[in-house]
Scaffold this active site. Structure first.
Site, PDB file in Angstrom:
ATOM      1  N   GLU A 445       0.863  -1.249   0.032  1.00  0.00           N
ATOM      2  CA  GLU A 445       0.055   0.088  -0.019  1.00  0.00           C
ATOM      3  C   GLU A 445       0.866   1.360   0.130  1.00  0.00           C
ATOM      4  O   GLU A 445       0.433   2.153   0.732  1.00  0.00           O
ATOM      5  CB  GLU A 445      -0.998   0.112   1.082  1.00  0.00           C
ATOM      6  CG  GLU A 445      -2.202  -1.084   0.935  1.00  0.00           C
ATOM      7  CD  GLU A 445      -3.157  -1.154   1.890  1.00  0.00           C
ATOM      8  OE1 GLU A 445      -3.422  -0.214   2.382  1.00  0.00           O
ATOM      9  OE2 GLU A 445      -3.611  -2.326   1.994  1.00  0.00           O
TER      10      GLU A 445
HETATM   11  C1  LIG Z   1       1.888 -10.118   1.379  1.00  0.00           C
HETATM   12  C2  LIG Z   1       1.475  -9.082  -0.198  1.00  0.00           C
HETATM   13  C3  LIG Z   1       0.011  -8.640  -0.175  1.00  0.00           C
HETATM   14  C4  LIG Z   1      -0.155  -7.814  -1.231  1.00  0.00           C
HETATM   15  N1  LIG Z   1      -1.298  -7.609  -1.734  1.00  0.00           N
HETATM   16  C5  LIG Z   1      -1.691  -6.894  -2.655  1.00  0.00           C
HETATM   17  C6  LIG Z   1      -3.021  -6.509  -3.109  1.00  0.00           C
HETATM   18  O1  LIG Z   1      -4.189  -7.133  -2.440  1.00  0.00           O
HETATM   19  N2  LIG Z   1      -3.412  -5.883  -4.226  1.00  0.00           N
HETATM   20  C7  LIG Z   1      -2.173  -5.580  -5.121  1.00  0.00           C
HETATM   21  O2  LIG Z   1      -2.650  -5.095  -6.156  1.00  0.00           O
HETATM   22  N3  LIG Z   1      -0.936  -5.773  -4.734  1.00  0.00           N
HETATM   23  C8  LIG Z   1      -0.819  -6.264  -3.595  1.00  0.00           C
HETATM   24  N4  LIG Z   1       0.493  -6.255  -3.154  1.00  0.00           N
HETATM   25  C9  LIG Z   1       1.725  -5.610  -3.801  1.00  0.00           C
HETATM   26  C10 LIG Z   1       2.421  -4.710  -3.163  1.00  0.00           C
HETATM   27  O3  LIG Z   1       1.419  -3.684  -3.213  1.00  0.00           O
HETATM   28  C11 LIG Z   1       3.497  -4.567  -4.001  1.00  0.00           C
HETATM   29  O4  LIG Z   1       4.509  -5.216  -3.547  1.00  0.00           O
HETATM   30  C12 LIG Z   1       4.144  -3.066  -3.593  1.00  0.00           C
HETATM   31  O5  LIG Z   1       3.377  -2.071  -4.470  1.00  0.00           O
HETATM   32  C13 LIG Z   1       5.418  -2.740  -3.947  1.00  0.00           C
HETATM   33  O6  LIG Z   1       5.609  -3.133  -5.377  1.00  0.00           O
HETATM   34  P1  LIG Z   1       6.881  -4.289  -5.638  1.00  0.00           P
HETATM   35  O7  LIG Z   1       6.964  -5.237  -4.689  1.00  0.00           O
HETATM   36  O8  LIG Z   1       6.895  -4.713  -7.056  1.00  0.00           O
HETATM   37  O9  LIG Z   1       8.239  -3.230  -5.417  1.00  0.00           O
HETATM   38  P2  LIG Z   1       8.975  -2.661  -6.723  1.00  0.00           P
HETATM   39  O10 LIG Z   1       7.998  -1.484  -7.252  1.00  0.00           O
HETATM   40  O11 LIG Z   1       9.900  -3.307  -7.665  1.00  0.00           O
HETATM   41  O12 LIG Z   1      10.350  -1.813  -5.577  1.00  0.00           O
HETATM   42  C14 LIG Z   1      11.206  -2.665  -5.114  1.00  0.00           C
HETATM   43  C15 LIG Z   1      11.913  -1.523  -4.170  1.00  0.00           C
HETATM   44  O13 LIG Z   1      12.232  -0.445  -4.813  1.00  0.00           O
HETATM   45  C16 LIG Z   1      11.825   0.658  -4.214  1.00  0.00           C
HETATM   46  N5  LIG Z   1      11.258   1.714  -5.134  1.00  0.00           N
HETATM   47  C17 LIG Z   1      10.447   1.445  -6.325  1.00  0.00           C
HETATM   48  N6  LIG Z   1      10.281   2.607  -6.968  1.00  0.00           N
HETATM   49  C18 LIG Z   1      11.072   3.541  -6.426  1.00  0.00           C
HETATM   50  C19 LIG Z   1      11.434   4.900  -6.523  1.00  0.00           C
HETATM   51  N7  LIG Z   1      10.984   5.685  -7.593  1.00  0.00           N
HETATM   52  N8  LIG Z   1      12.102   5.435  -5.680  1.00  0.00           N
HETATM   53  C20 LIG Z   1      12.709   5.048  -4.666  1.00  0.00           C
HETATM   54  N9  LIG Z   1      12.520   3.650  -4.444  1.00  0.00           N
HETATM   55  C21 LIG Z   1      11.621   3.223  -5.299  1.00  0.00           C
HETATM   56  C22 LIG Z   1      10.361   0.355  -3.591  1.00  0.00           C
HETATM   57  O14 LIG Z   1      10.235   1.032  -2.410  1.00  0.00           O
HETATM   58  C23 LIG Z   1      10.904  -1.175  -3.024  1.00  0.00           C
HETATM   59  O15 LIG Z   1      11.727  -1.103  -1.944  1.00  0.00           O
HETATM   60  C24 LIG Z   1       0.865  -7.323  -2.154  1.00  0.00           C
HETATM   61  C25 LIG Z   1       2.334  -7.785  -1.961  1.00  0.00           C
HETATM   62  C26 LIG Z   1       2.502  -8.627  -0.863  1.00  0.00           C
HETATM   63  C27 LIG Z   1       3.926  -9.043  -0.780  1.00  0.00           C
END
Ligand SMILES: Cc1cc2nc3c(=O)[nH]c(=O)nc-3n(C[C@H](O)[C@H](O)[C@H](O)COP(=O)(O)OP(=O)(O)OC[C@H]3O[C@@H](n4cnc5c(N)ncnc54)[C@H](O)[C@@H]3O)c2cc1C
Length: 638
Positions: A445
């Site tokens: 979130e």
């Molecule tokens: C248990 C769990 C439940 C979830 N439930 C849902 C759900 O119900 N519905 C849904 O749609 N999604 C869900 N998600 C997805 C969750 O919202 C995403 O994991 C989250 O949006 C981050 O995306 P990502 O993991 O792909 O990280 P990425 O976007 O790949 O980022 C990886 C890292 O890089 C950092 N980063 C990324 N962009 C930047 C930037 N511009 N500047 C600095 N740092 C950056 C991030 O903060 C993170 O630390 C869930 C995930 C998990 C693990």
């Protein structure tokens, strides 16, 4: 500075951020354009958090603290008592963690109790709970079983109920809300394999059929909480692009989707380090027909809907974290008194005391933020995006530290599972599980990094409004001169005001906490000045100076937390007939928070950012691969 500024949501050419991004890669420009387009327009009162970044501390937004009314509290108390009795009788969180299943009897019982319709208004058959009562429920359940809390809050906070409450038509509300009262479950599907924090890369498509009667959904969604058991979900996908000034612009739209529709397939149930019982999955959609009337809001507003939903939905996380922190406090207090080593209780050794003081004071601030932001949501008066993001950032980061400290205080018992502790006759304190469960909170979130970017965008908005034309390479000379002249008039007054880092407000009602309110007023001026001078110094390059921006956002967040904690302490002390312990908690919290703020101000001037960037670049350029020698390689060969 005037505080009723309009948001700087403008067309691409007028938007200084998009204009300034023109030298960047196509992908980055598109990411910025899509998120700028989805940015919510400010229509309500400017928030307390936003004002802190322009040097104004609006004490009327925190004092007196908006305590829950007796009438609303009674409604919450009755529901929570019933729920607690049911959970203690029917739900063993350790079994949920071990089996990765929430028992059917619990799912059914929760449904009958109306847990899936808590925030749905009574006129649609829901329980009509206030945000405050809803968050009290989340706090209670999170203190016991994170997976169960995650399961119903994903449904209620971001699943179908919240988007429909905010953006649904009357027909959609009448059709779906009563189903949730009967126990149906929903989910929210935004994330894809390549779409994490950056939704502009979305690949799922939803095209209107040739006869215009329905949409056809194709694509795959990842990590959809409740996705493996949901009856109905909200799904975001790309619809037909719009052509604006000869250029194709991505359009993301949101739809309600029945999960029993042909072409919907759950391909994988994901397994995580914590939250063992959540039903989170990967879902594939192949030519899935979605009736036209299932479009939420309008075509192209799907990302705005998703972000708007999460802006409110993320108010749940501070509550969930506060529940976890209170459980840690209880464990730390009991163990700190009962475990004796080296001649005294471990809580009485100075490092033990330091942990216990931090846990107690920070838990108090988290509770204050939870109740304050809940009250704002219930009032429906203020734009609370900034406060929700600050509360999310502060509470999720704090719970991680609190859980880590509690684990350290418990020593080897902190590392042992509750099942193992119980089996050998010890108190089954689930700190090991809590640590695994709470780790995700700083990621989902809106991760902490994204929260800081979001806050920075909002914090700089008043300056963008005034200085936009100066920063945009597309502005005419005439526009630039007019803007510069107007800005000069404004900043000639504003800047000197914010260079006097002094407090001029009377905080008499704050009694012994007065110095902390004065600190907020002074520090917010210093913060406003720092932000403005950084904007002038780095101009469009500030967007890349995320460490500088991040520190300023952390300062703003800490200031908001001090304000919430101190005001809550005054109200709580009164509620407890003059008990001074809330004042002691707030006083300690403000003292350690102010120290962190001073450190961050110092780091704005004197830091190692240049060296940090240089070293990380070398690592990413594979110049230090030799350092990885000595490991057993995991994953694809490079
Ligand atoms: C248990 C769990 C439940 C979830 N439930 C849902 C759900 O119900 N519905 C849904 O749609 N999604 C869900 N998600 C997805 C969750 O919202 C995403 O994991 C989250 O949006 C981050 O995306 P990502 O993991 O792909 O990280 P990425 O976007 O790949 O980022 C990886 C890292 O890089 C950092 N980063 C990324 N962009 C930047 C930037 N511009 N500047 C600095 N740092 C950056 C991030 O903060 C993170 O630390 C869930 C995930 C998990 C693990």
């Amino acid at each position: 500075m005037s505080t009723d500024l309009q948001s700087s949501k403008k067309t691409d050419d007028e938007n200084p951020l998009i204009a300034a991004a023109q030298g960047m890669s196509e992908g980055k420009q598109e990411a910025m354009r899509v998120t700028e387009d989805a940015r919510e327009k400010v229509g309500r009162e400017k928030s307390i958090g936003g004002k802190l970044f322009i040097g104004e501390f609006d004490k009327s937004k925190v004092m007196p603290f908006p305590m829950q009314s007796a009438e609303d509290k009674k409604i919450g108390d009755e529901f929570i008592a019933k729920l607690e009795a049911f959970l203690v009788k029917n739900l063993d969180p350790e079994e949920v963690d071990r089996t990765k299943e929430i028992p059917e009897i619990v799912l059914q019982g929760l449904g009958e109790m109306g847990i899936f319709a808590m925030k749905i208004p009574k006129e649609y058959g829901g329980l009509g709970l206030s945000q405050t009562n809803y968050n009290r429920v989340v706090m209670k359940v999170s203190s016991y079983c994170g997976a169960t809390a995650g399961f119903f809050s994903a449904h209620q906070s971001i699943g179908v109920p919240q988007p429909l409450l905010m953006y649904g038509t009357e027909e959609q509300k009448k059709k779906y809300f009563p189903r949730f009262r009967k126990g149906e479950i929903s989910a929210f599907a935004l994330t894809e394999v390549d779409v994490g924090s950056d939704p502009a890369r979305m690949e799922a498509t939803c095209d209107l059929s040739s006869d215009g009667s329905h949409y056809i959904l194709n694509g795959t969604k990842l990590w959809c909480t409740n996705g493996t058991i949901a009856d109905v979900i909200v799904v975001m996908a790309k619809t037909k692009p719009k052509v604006i000034k000869g250029k194709e612009r991505t359009q993301i739209s949101a739809f309600i989707l029945e999960m029993d529709s042909p072409g919907v397939e759950v391909t994988h149930r994901c397994e995580f380090m914590g939250l063992g019982g959540i039903y989170n999955g990967m879902i594939r959609f192949t030519n899935v027909k979605i009736p036209k009337e299932n479009l939420i809001w309008e075509e192209g507003r799907g990302l705005a809907m998703a972000l708007g939903t999460i802006n409110v939905g993320r108010l749940t996380l501070p509550a969930a974290c506060t529940g976890g922190a209170k459980q840690c406090l209880s464990i730390a207090r009991r163990f700190g008194k009962s475990r004796h080593q080296w001649g005294q209780p471990i809580g009485q050794h100075e490092p033990g005391r330091e942990k216990i003081a931090y846990i107690a004071a920070t838990t108090f601030a988290m509770e204050a933020l939870t109740y304050l932001t809940s009250a704002y949501a219930d009032e429906h008066k203020m734009d609370i995006r900034i406060e929700a993001a600050m509360a999310k950032l502060f509470c999720t980061e704090s719970l991680w530290k609190i859980t880590d400290m509690t684990l350290q205080l418990r020593g080897g018992r902190g590392f042992e599972t509750a099942r193992s502790l119980r089996a050998r006759g010890e108190e089954p304190f689930p700190v090991e599980r809590a640590m695994r469960d709470c780790r995700i909170n700083t990621i989902l979130e809106g991760s902490s990094e994204i929260m800081k970017l979001f806050l920075a965008r909002e914090a700089m908005d008043p300056h963008f409004v005034r200085l936009g034309a100066l920063m945009s390479p597309k502005s005419s000379i005439g526009d630039k001169v007019t803007t510069a002249f107007k800005a000069l008039l404004h900043y000639a007054v504003w800047l000197p005001k914010n260079m006097l880092f002094a407090s001029s407000t009377d905080f008499e009602e704050a009694k012994e906490l007065k110095p902390h309110f004065q600190f907020i007023e002074k520090a917010s001026k210093k913060l406003a000045h720092s932000l403005f001078t950084s904007m002038m110094k780095y101009q469009a390059g500030l967007e890349k100076r995320q460490l500088i921006l991040g520190r300023m956002m952390e300062i703003g967040t800490e200031l908001f937390a001090i304000a919430a904690a101190c005001s809550f302490a005054l109200a709580k002390s009164k509620e407890l007939n003059g008990d001074k312990t809330p004042i002691a908690l707030a006083n300690y919290f403000a003292t350690i928070s102010e120290r962190r703020i001073q450190e961050r101000f110092q780091l704005l001037k004197d830091n190692d950012d240049k060296e940090t960037n240089a070293l990380a670049k070398k690592v990413l350029a594979d110049e230090m691969r030799w350092l990885e020698e000595g490991i057993i390689w995991i994953g694809k060969k490079e």
